[in-house]
Design a protein around this motif. Structure first.
Motif, PDB file in Angstrom:
ATOM      1  N   ILE A  98      -3.830  -0.603  -1.570  1.00 21.99           N
ATOM      2  CA  ILE A  98      -2.894   0.508  -1.844  1.00 21.99           C
ATOM      3  C   ILE A  98      -1.456  -0.012  -1.849  1.00 21.99           C
ATOM      4  O   ILE A  98      -0.662   0.300  -2.738  1.00 21.99           O
ATOM      5  CB  ILE A  98      -3.088   1.627  -0.797  1.00 21.99           C
ATOM      6  CG1 ILE A  98      -4.452   2.304  -1.009  1.00 21.99           C
ATOM      7  CG2 ILE A  98      -1.954   2.657  -0.873  1.00 21.99           C
ATOM      8  CD1 ILE A  98      -4.905   3.207   0.137  1.00 21.99           C
ATOM      9  N   LYS A  99      -1.145  -0.852  -0.851  1.00 25.65           N
ATOM     10  CA  LYS A  99       0.208  -1.406  -0.715  1.00 25.65           C
ATOM     11  C   LYS A  99       0.565  -2.289  -1.916  1.00 25.65           C
ATOM     12  O   LYS A  99       1.672  -2.221  -2.442  1.00 25.65           O
ATOM     13  CB  LYS A  99       0.248  -2.250   0.569  1.00 25.65           C
ATOM     14  CG  LYS A  99       1.553  -2.176   1.317  1.00 25.65           C
ATOM     15  CD  LYS A  99       1.492  -2.695   2.749  1.00 25.65           C
ATOM     16  CE  LYS A  99       0.437  -3.758   3.037  1.00 25.65           C
ATOM     17  NZ  LYS A  99       0.437  -4.200   4.446  1.00 25.65           N
ATOM     18  N   LEU A 100      -0.377  -3.119  -2.354  1.00 27.11           N
ATOM     19  CA  LEU A 100      -0.112  -4.009  -3.496  1.00 27.11           C
ATOM     20  C   LEU A 100       0.205  -3.206  -4.755  1.00 27.11           C
ATOM     21  O   LEU A 100       0.946  -3.666  -5.616  1.00 27.11           O
ATOM     22  CB  LEU A 100      -1.301  -4.931  -3.758  1.00 27.11           C
ATOM     23  CG  LEU A 100      -1.365  -6.179  -2.886  1.00 27.11           C
ATOM     24  CD1 LEU A 100      -2.706  -6.880  -3.058  1.00 27.11           C
ATOM     25  CD2 LEU A 100      -0.237  -7.142  -3.224  1.00 27.11           C
ATOM     26  N   ALA A 101      -0.363  -1.997  -4.855  1.00 28.62           N
ATOM     27  CA  ALA A 101      -0.120  -1.160  -6.034  1.00 28.62           C
ATOM     28  C   ALA A 101       1.179  -0.364  -5.894  1.00 28.62           C
ATOM     29  O   ALA A 101       1.535   0.399  -6.778  1.00 28.62           O
ATOM     30  CB  ALA A 101      -1.302  -0.211  -6.228  1.00 28.62           C
ATOM     31  N   GLY A 102       1.870  -0.531  -4.744  1.00 34.43           N
ATOM     32  CA  GLY A 102       3.105   0.223  -4.525  1.00 34.43           C
ATOM     33  C   GLY A 102       2.845   1.605  -3.966  1.00 34.43           C
ATOM     34  O   GLY A 102       3.759   2.421  -3.835  1.00 34.43           O
ATOM     35  N   GLY A 103       1.586   1.898  -3.651  1.00 35.30           N
ATOM     36  CA  GLY A 103       1.232   3.208  -3.122  1.00 35.30           C
ATOM     37  C   GLY A 103       1.620   3.341  -1.658  1.00 35.30           C
ATOM     38  O   GLY A 103       1.913   2.356  -0.979  1.00 35.30           O
ATOM     39  N   SER A 154       6.417 -14.819  -1.664  1.00 33.94           N
ATOM     40  CA  SER A 154       6.976 -13.530  -2.077  1.00 33.94           C
ATOM     41  C   SER A 154       6.776 -12.479  -0.985  1.00 33.94           C
ATOM     42  O   SER A 154       5.794 -12.523  -0.233  1.00 33.94           O
ATOM     43  CB  SER A 154       6.294 -13.051  -3.363  1.00 33.94           C
ATOM     44  OG  SER A 154       4.985 -12.594  -3.075  1.00 33.94           O
ATOM     45  N   ALA A 155       7.696 -11.536  -0.934  1.00 37.95           N
ATOM     46  CA  ALA A 155       7.617 -10.464   0.069  1.00 37.95           C
ATOM     47  C   ALA A 155       6.326  -9.666  -0.114  1.00 37.95           C
ATOM     48  O   ALA A 155       5.693  -9.255   0.848  1.00 37.95           O
ATOM     49  CB  ALA A 155       8.829  -9.540  -0.064  1.00 37.95           C
ATOM     50  N   ARG A 156       5.938  -9.476  -1.379  1.00 38.20           N
ATOM     51  CA  ARG A 156       4.743  -8.664  -1.662  1.00 38.20           C
ATOM     52  C   ARG A 156       3.489  -9.296  -1.052  1.00 38.20           C
ATOM     53  O   ARG A 156       2.666  -8.621  -0.459  1.00 38.20           O
ATOM     54  CB  ARG A 156       4.580  -8.514  -3.183  1.00 38.20           C
ATOM     55  CG  ARG A 156       3.531  -7.500  -3.587  1.00 38.20           C
ATOM     56  CD  ARG A 156       3.562  -7.185  -5.063  1.00 38.20           C
ATOM     57  NE  ARG A 156       3.263  -8.349  -5.892  1.00 38.20           N
ATOM     58  CZ  ARG A 156       4.155  -8.992  -6.640  1.00 38.20           C
ATOM     59  NH1 ARG A 156       5.414  -8.596  -6.674  1.00 38.20           N
ATOM     60  NH2 ARG A 156       3.816 -10.033  -7.362  1.00 38.20           N
ATOM     61  N   ILE A 157       3.387 -10.625  -1.180  1.00 35.34           N
ATOM     62  CA  ILE A 157       2.188 -11.312  -0.666  1.00 35.34           C
ATOM     63  C   ILE A 157       2.307 -11.610   0.829  1.00 35.34           C
ATOM     64  O   ILE A 157       1.322 -11.552   1.563  1.00 35.34           O
ATOM     65  CB  ILE A 157       1.895 -12.588  -1.497  1.00 35.34           C
ATOM     66  CG1 ILE A 157       1.633 -12.224  -2.973  1.00 35.34           C
ATOM     67  CG2 ILE A 157       0.714 -13.366  -0.923  1.00 35.34           C
ATOM     68  CD1 ILE A 157       0.529 -11.196  -3.223  1.00 35.34           C
ATOM     69  N   SER A 158       3.520 -11.860   1.307  1.00 34.96           N
ATOM     70  CA  SER A 158       3.697 -12.077   2.757  1.00 34.96           C
ATOM     71  C   SER A 158       3.260 -10.866   3.558  1.00 34.96           C
ATOM     72  O   SER A 158       2.875 -10.980   4.714  1.00 34.96           O
ATOM     73  CB  SER A 158       5.167 -12.322   3.119  1.00 34.96           C
ATOM     74  OG  SER A 158       5.701 -13.338   2.343  1.00 34.96           O
ATOM     75  N   ALA A 159       3.369  -9.687   2.944  1.00 30.96           N
ATOM     76  CA  ALA A 159       3.057  -8.451   3.663  1.00 30.96           C
ATOM     77  C   ALA A 159       1.549  -8.252   3.857  1.00 30.96           C
ATOM     78  O   ALA A 159       1.127  -7.387   4.606  1.00 30.96           O
ATOM     79  CB  ALA A 159       3.637  -7.261   2.914  1.00 30.96           C
ATOM     80  N   ILE A 160       0.727  -9.055   3.171  1.00 31.69           N
ATOM     81  CA  ILE A 160      -0.727  -8.909   3.297  1.00 31.69           C
ATOM     82  C   ILE A 160      -1.189  -9.608   4.560  1.00 31.69           C
ATOM     83  O   ILE A 160      -0.823 -10.755   4.803  1.00 31.69           O
ATOM     84  CB  ILE A 160      -1.458  -9.558   2.095  1.00 31.69           C
ATOM     85  CG1 ILE A 160      -1.048  -8.877   0.788  1.00 31.69           C
ATOM     86  CG2 ILE A 160      -2.973  -9.495   2.280  1.00 31.69           C
ATOM     87  CD1 ILE A 160      -1.645  -9.523  -0.441  1.00 31.69           C
TER      88      ILE A 160
END
Length: 404
Positions: A138-143, A10-16
């Motif tokens: 912060i990023k994972l929370a959409g912040g 997922s894009a959300r996890i790839s970004a970590i």
């Protein structure tokens, strides 16, 4: 077959990105295992064993059938009460056991605080250099993280003016960390109060990470922003844990303290994510927080001695500038003057490239400033034995002396 073109992750996890500090530590350990005499300044981990009396409590807990079963997701009631008592004792902050959530280490507390407070687009003011885990949570929370960058000229302290310049109508929270990882900066009681008042005036939340509260040196004083500024009211979330105070990094017990609605919501999240923290570790933590602070006093003496040694040795290296850290167990020297110079046939242009060269040529592992949001610096943990510390910085000095 349309699914074939979809990304596997997922894009959300790839970004970590991987934790840079743990990555450096892993590489150093791998080189060591291959027989190379690497000295690691990477991980922020006391080199002391957990005190015996805490270990004994865990052994006892293993034999207690009650702890073989699920317990409340938010923590053992006795531990939550002990954390509330400890908070009153150590920082004068009055909280009820219902305002405490026991987490799997400080990192889970960080993640849950931001997941609970932030909606997509909410901004968080973060003083840079910052610990590597904050941006990911912060990023994972959409912040949206808004950096307030400090440097060695102010001892890495942010002013109210800088914070105000970064504030917008979308700012929801300030992340406040003192003593700081990675810089060791400690805000004076007056500075803490001024920043807290400013946050209260603008209706901001303050998330304060107090995990290094007991590691301050010289004349520095730890001040909890929650106690210093009562007018922040119920818009404070305190993050803490036993890892640094009691040499318990591997036990994974942290906590989050906040208003009841936030704690309830974060507990709901944890009830689905991990349920209760290991009961054996919780019982050990109970013994730690309800005991005295003599274990940390002994460690602090050793850290203080090493702190003075490392700062002196680093500042003797031409091109290295290291302000005196007043807390935690990190030095954060600037190496900007060395970048672009030639060392052993290479011209490192960034602190990341220089760190790689140092690991290969001097067999010393340190974490480059890129990991903490400010390139051109290194973080060195001085939570390692005195002999290793001197040997490691000597190797570093010898290599950097070749820069021309």
């Amino acid at each position: 077959m349309g699914g074939m073109t979809r990304p596997r992750i997922s894009a959300r996890i790839s970004a970590i990105s991987e934790s840079a500090t743990l990555a450096v530590d892993a590489k150093a350990k791998a080189m060591k295992a291959a027989g190379r005499p690497v000295i690691g300044f990477g991980a922020g981990e006391p080199d002391f064993p957990t005190p015996d009396y805490i270990v004994e409590a865990a052994v006892e807990a293993c034999r207690t059938p009650r702890f073989h079963k699920y317990t409340p997701a938010g923590g053992l009631p006795e531990l939550k009460q002990a954390i509330a008592d400890k908070t009153r004792r150590d920082s004068g902050y009055e909280v009820d056991a219902s305002q405490v959530l026991v987490t799997n280490g400080g990192k889970q507390a960080v993640y849950e605080a931001f997941a609970t407070l932030l909606d997509p687009g909410d901004e968080v003011l973060v003083v840079a250099p910052y610990w590597t885990t904050y941006p990911e949570a912060i990023k994972l929370a959409g912040g949206v993280q808004v950096d307030v960058v400090t440097d060695e000229t102010t001892g890495y302290l942010a002013s109210v003016e800088q914070l105000e310049a970064a504030r917008t109508e979308r700012t929801k929270a300030l992340l406040f960390v003192s003593p700081s990882n990675p810089t060791g900066a400690v805000y004076s009681p007056e500075q803490v109060e001024a920043i807290g008042r400013w946050a209260a005036e603008h209706g901001l939340w303050v998330v304060t990470d107090e995990i290094y509260e007991h590691l301050v040196y010289g004349d520095a004083i730890f001040t909890s922003i929650a106690t210093a500024v009562p007018e922040l009211g119920d818009r404070v979330v305190v993050l803490n844990g036993v890892a640094k105070t009691y040499a318990m990094t591997g036990w994974r017990v942290g906590w989050l303290i906040g208003p009841k609605d936030v704690v309830k919501a974060a507990t709901n999240l944890q009830s689905h994510a991990t349920s209760n923290v290991s009961n054996v570790a919780q019982w050990a933590a109970l013994t730690a927080v309800s005991g005295d602070l003599s274990a940390v006093a002994r460690m602090r003496e050793a850290f203080d001695r090493r702190r003075q040694t490392i700062v002196r040795m680093l500042n003797e290296i031409p091109g290295v500038v290291c302000p005196e850290p007043l807390g935690a167990f990190y030095a954060y020297p600037s190496v900007k003057q060395i970048l672009g110079k030639e060392i052993r046939g290479k011209r490192p242009q960034s602190s990341a490239e220089l760190a790689e060269l140092i690991l290969e040529e001097a067999e010393v592992a340190l974490v480059p400033g890129e990991a903490f949001g400010t390139p051109g610096y290194f973080r060195l943990s001085y939570a390692l034995g005195d002999d290793d510390l001197v040997e490691g910085v000597s190797r570093l000095a010898k290599l950097l002396a070749e820069a021309h």
